[in-house]
Design an enzyme around this catalytic site. Structure first.
Site, short mmCIF file in Angstrom:
data_model
loop_
_atom_site.label_atom_id
_atom_site.label_comp_id
_atom_site.label_asym_id
_atom_site.label_seq_id
_atom_site.Cartn_x
_atom_site.Cartn_y
_atom_site.Cartn_z
N TRP A 289 0.85 -1.20 0.00
CA TRP A 289 0.00 0.00 0.00
C TRP A 289 0.88 1.26 0.00
CZ3 TRP A 289 -0.24 4.16 3.32
CH2 TRP A 289 -1.34 5.01 3.18
N HIS A 290 2.03 1.17 0.70
CA HIS A 290 2.89 2.35 0.82
C HIS A 290 3.53 2.73 -0.50
CE1 HIS A 290 2.41 1.79 5.12
NE2 HIS A 290 2.81 3.03 5.23
N GLY A 291 3.84 1.77 -1.33
CA GLY A 291 4.48 2.14 -2.58
C GLY A 291 4.68 0.94 -3.47
#
Lengths: 483, 316
Positions: A323-325
């Site tokens: 989700w972060h990257g």
């Protein structure tokens, strides 16, 4: 238009100049227009994506609410998941998966050139997608009645204080407050929001932005960096990312409070955590709660035996990392935290306190060890590429290569020794404040707000002036905007 | 309105603190640099030649060199440069000259390539805000609307005016840093983190149309206003050390775009003469002391070329 930019100051002044004079629907319409303007200041065309997401989830949730047929309800939920996750997959992950597939095939000896898309990552897409998805799932689960007003729902998706980097709000919490804005007796502004804005800006501009060059210098070329410098930069990054993201959250919560809206607390002294479960109850609380409620628990949570629990934890944290990257080092970071959760769940860590007599000392050791485990995770998070992760971990974890004496000599020769000592002192103080205070910014500001008005005012001026005076010449974007 | 009860006193307090900190003539180098300009400007009425721009535009044009070249006496030359004064600051000075109804026979304005991409530095905003007559604020804001981030520029202009402190922050920080931590040695500073010195990077304008739109708009407005004040305007394209890297296609393209844009500006204004010093003059790293300011050798080369170009344009 970042929260710490002068442009936002103009926007803020104009907004709050007009806001008190509006009542009823015009007030909501004004807020929506301001929110869209705020988003359009990054990219006007990508506003269409936000509108599309709003329209999709509003219509789907209404249709789910009207239907009693379980199959149809499931199909509609599937449509929402497909739409929201499809947008994420296309805009955020397509190139990552295409490149990874090509690299995987290359490793197998097959040369395939994967077509990539030349698209810009829409700012805040991960945040508002999760927020709208959460709303539709809540309606599907019958935890929430579908929103009847498109205006209320559009505001829930686009509410500018938390639009681009959270907190990820639950519809059950935010929607009634936004609806109340147009009521005859709207919520009163909470002026302690100024305290949160000042504290958030201080954390971001004075601490995070000044630590950024230290971190960037070392992580630009970790292969040639001194190992102790890498440790120092890793500590610095731990505070940079905390002050950057929690500073943003503080400003978001503060601005919302000035409208009389209360947002979720997103951070609560995360570096006071004694273990991974405790850490995730303190770090990015709105995301970890979202992942728990909409991913971990539906997967079975901890109710299906040890191995399934471990699988669920790992899967949840892997997706949390992703989700972060769209990069493998974020996946690795998620997996690392998943593993920590699995290992610490075994219970030995919590039993340490009860089996040994020196409880405070053991707590101190637990805290110290876990803080360093978190820092190792940040090293994976900050690493420029997956390949660099190996180099960085090797340097951080091999004491034979530390050469502390030689490094201190270089620090002395560089003329930067006093600056590094100053930052080491600042970081130690921040750590101490978290470890002893164990509370978030909201509590600190509530204490500040109980002070006599003159002192409160002086504190505000001091915080704002420190932001003006100690801001680095080159402002840094918020780290979480890229997610 | 209760919000304003907090905001207004906070801004007033910021302004007050700034008065104490940066108006005592010992702190606030950026402001003090403008005081030198103020002194030269107010003392010098009735001059015939105006030199305008940043230090790179004039530090190779001393009056003892320029006066005989133009056939005027030294006191006829008004050096109105300010260190770091880019197009928007120069425009503010020209607006001020218009307000004071000044007139010149010749105005010389030098522009660098790297200036084209630098419009949000706090120093520029400080200079623009300090030098621009209040009545010309709408004009400045309209020009900023042509830039990449008009709201940001407007916010900085407003923030600087209200708090007064914004433009001095970098200087105050560096002063405090020196006082608290000792002066920094840029050549040694990397040693604390790496065994190998990182490659030097210098500001480089990629000349992307969106990035230079504001600066070209200001230059156009500046030339038009100078045309009202002066019989003749000389627009000088100044070189920098990136000219030694024209083998790099991006640098080459940036320089070509820079020249073409200014040729177009000059061609549409008959009172403007373009002198391009970026073709045959200083271009090697040795010609520059820091990449932008000229070394002794660079000054000599540039003066020779300028004299030739001036003669070719019939202004000598």
């Amino acid at each position: 238009m970042s929260f710490t930019s002068p442009a936002f100051v103009v926007f803020f002044l104009l907004f709050f100049w007009l806001w008190p004079s509006l009542r009823g629907r015009p007030r909501q319409l004004f807020l929506l227009a301001a929110s869209y303007l705020f988003y359009a200041s990054w990219s006007a065309p990508l506003l269409l994506l936000l509108l599309g997401s709003t329209l999709l989830d509003f219509s789907v949730a209404r249709a789910i609410g009207r239907s009693d047929d379980p199959t149809r309800r499931r199909q509609l939920l599937g449509l929402s998941l497909l739409g929201n996750l499809g947008v994420l997959a296309c805009f955020k992950y397509y190139n990552f998966f295409a490149d990874s597939a090509a690299a995987g095939l290359h490793a197998l000896g097959l040369e395939v050139s994967a077509p990539t898309l030349a698209i810009v990552l829409p700012v805040g897409i991960s945040f508002y997608t999760f927020q709208t998805l959460g709303y539709t799932i809540d309606v599907y689960r019958r935890n929430l009645a579908p929103c009847a007003s498109p205006l209320d729902f559009a505001l829930y998706v686009a509410f500018f204080p938390q639009l681009v980097a959270g907190p990820i709000e639950r519809a059950g919490h935010l929607l009634p407050q936004l609806r109340a804005l147009s009521s005859a007796d709207p919520p009163r502004p909470d002026l302690s929001g100024f305290g949160l804005i000042a504290l958030g800006a201080f954390k971001k501009v004075v601490i995070a932005d000044n630590l950024a060059p230290i971190v960037d210098a070392v992580y630009a070329d970790p292969a040639h960096a001194w190992a102790p410098a890498l440790w120092f930069a890793t500590y610095a990054f731990a505070f940079q990312i905390y002050c950057d993201f929690s500073g943003y959250s503080d400003i978001a919560v503060g601005v919302a409070r000035l409208m009389g809206v209360s947002l979720t607390q997103n951070f609560r002294a995360p570096y006071a955590a004694l273990g991974p479960a405790d850490f995730w109850r303190r770090w990015h609380i709105s995301l970890s709660a979202w992942l728990r409620d909409y991913l971990y628990l539906p997967l079975g949570g901890n109710r299906s035996g040890r191995w399934r629990t471990a699988r669920n934890l790992l899967l949840t944290m892997l997706l949390g990392g992703l989700w972060h990257g769209a990069a493998w080092h974020f996946v690795l970071w998620g997996a690392y935290h998943g593993l920590l959760l699995v290992i610490f769940r075994a219970g030995f860590w919590d039993r340490l306190n009860t089996r040994l007599p020196l409880r405070p000392l053991v707590s101190l050791i637990r805290w110290f060890v876990f803080f360093h485990l978190v820092c190792l995770g940040w090293a994976l998070f900050r690493a420029p590429t997956l390949g660099d992760c190996q180099v960085i971990l090797a340097k951080l974890l091999d004491p034979r290569g530390w050469q502390l004496g030689a490094w201190l000599g270089e620090v002395e020769a560089s003329g930067e020794g006093r600056l590094l000592a100053l930052w080491a002192l600042v970081m130690a103080m921040l750590l101490l404040v978290q470890a002893l205070g164990r509370v978030g910014s909201e509590v600190w500001v509530a204490r500040m707000w109980r002070a006599p008005p003159a002192l409160r005012f002086l504190l505000l001026v001091a915080l704002f002036y420190a932001c003006v005076l100690l801001a680095p010449e080159a402002p840094q974007p918020f780290i979480y905007f890229q997610f | 309105m209760r919000h304003l009860l907090y905001i207004v006193p906070i801004l007033l307090a910021l302004w007050f603190v700034d008065q104490c900190l940066s108006r005592d003539r010992s702190v606030g180098w950026e402001r003090n640099a403008m005081r030198g300009f103020e002194w030269r400007w107010t003392k010098a009425d009735g001059r015939s030649v105006l030199l305008i721009g940043s230090s790179t535009a004039v530090d190779w044009l001393p009056p003892e060199y320029l006066a005989p070249l133009l056939g005027v006496s030294r006191p006829q030359i008004l050096d109105a440069h300010v260190n770091g004064c880019h197009q928007d600051c120069a425009h503010a000075i020209v607006r001020r000259a218009a307000l004071e109804a000044r007139h010149f026979k010749l105005a010389i304005l030098g522009v660098n390539q790297f200036q084209q991409c630098d419009d949000l530095h706090p120093k520029r905003i400080l200079q623009q805000h300090t030098l621009l007559p209040t009545r010309d604020w709408p004009r400045a804001l309209a020009l900023h609307a042509r830039g990449e981030q008009p709201m940001l520029a407007a916010g900085r202009l407003l923030g600087n005016t209200l708090s007064g402190a914004y433009g001095d922050t970098a200087f105050l920080q560096s002063q405090w840093r020196d006082a608290l931590l000792g002066p920094r040695d840029a050549k040694q500073a990397h040693r604390w983190y790496t065994r190998e010195a990182p490659p030097k990077t210098r500001p480089f304008c990629d000349y992307a149309p969106a990035r230079v739109a504001y600066k070209l708009a200001v230059t156009a407005a500046l030339l038009d206003d100078l045309g009202e004040l002066s019989d003749r305007v000389v627009l000088v394209l100044l070189p920098d050390a990136s000219l030694s890297q024209l083998a790099d296609p991006s640098r080459h393209a940036a320089w070509e775009a820079h020249r073409a844009a200014h040729q177009q500006l000059a061609a549409s204004r008959p009172f403007v003469t373009l002198i391009d010093l970026s073709r045959d003059g200083a271009r090697l790293p040795a010609d520059f002391s820091d990449g932008f300011h000229l070394s002794k050798r660079g000054i000599s080369l540039q003066q020779q070329l300028f004299a030739r170009e001036l003669a070719a344009a019939g202004l000598r």
